[in-house]
Design an enzyme around this catalytic site. Structure first.
Site, short mmCIF file in Angstrom:
data_model
loop_
_atom_site.label_atom_id
_atom_site.label_comp_id
_atom_site.label_asym_id
_atom_site.label_seq_id
_atom_site.Cartn_x
_atom_site.Cartn_y
_atom_site.Cartn_z
N ASP A 50 -34.15 38.72 11.60
CA ASP A 50 -33.88 37.28 11.59
C ASP A 50 -33.15 36.95 10.30
O ASP A 50 -33.66 37.22 9.20
CB ASP A 50 -35.21 36.53 11.67
N GLU A 100 -29.84 33.42 15.55
CA GLU A 100 -29.56 34.37 14.47
C GLU A 100 -30.59 35.49 14.42
O GLU A 100 -30.83 36.11 13.39
CB GLU A 100 -29.50 33.64 13.12
#
Length: 170
Positions: A50, A100
């Site tokens: 992440d 993301e």
């Protein structure tokens, strides 16, 4: 016709921005690879990556810069797209999990090997702003970093669903 169908199938299983496999392909592949790991009694590990504070990149530098960061992550994780930039092996499967967030399935990899791979990814992410494509991030006050969750089969899970849930929210 066969070639066109193969192209369509490939396009439907890939994220259009990063070129990585999409979430649904990841789920299917993880189940298959866990089944194979069970049969062969070999380890399988999973990295969930992440990007930290990604929203600030979009807010400060614009969505085009954010998209370029995501593209570079795709090239970093996928050995098929740019082997010279990739950290992954040909046998590894990289996917854009969402936004993301990325996932990397590491076949035949123990927990120790997965931790080493996670450290290599973490280090390379911090160096991405040195690429000419991301030069706009070089003056950023906060470095580009990521958080990585690591789980190994069968240590942390007995099947693909448990292995994926092991990293939910990372």
């Amino acid at each position: 016709l066969v070639h066109t169908n193969e192209q369509l199938r490939d396009q439907s299983s890939r994220d259009s921005l990063t070129g990585l496999y999409n979430h649904s392909h990841f789920q299917h592949t993880l189940a298959q690879m866990c089944a194979q790991a069970t049969r062969s009694m070999r380890p399988l590990s999973l990295l969930f990556i992440d990007l930290d504070d990604f929203k600030s990149i979009n807010d400060t530098y614009g969505h085009a810069a954010g998209d370029q960061v995501l593209k570079e992550m795709g090239w970093l994780l996928d050995s098929q797209q740019r082997p010279t930039r990739s950290l992954a092996r040909v046998s590894d499967v990289a996917a854009r999990y969402g936004g993301e967030e990325f996932a990397l399935i590491l076949s035949d990899t123990s927990m120790d090997g997965a931790l080493s791979a996670a450290e290599r990814v973490r280090h390379r992410v911090t160096s991405l702003p040195m690429l000419p494509e991301l030069a706009m991030l070089a003056d950023r006050q906060r470095p580009l970093t990521c958080s990585i969750g690591v789980a190994s089969f069968p240590i942390h899970a007995g099947d693909a669903a448990e292995l994926d849930l092991e990293n939910e929210g990372c």
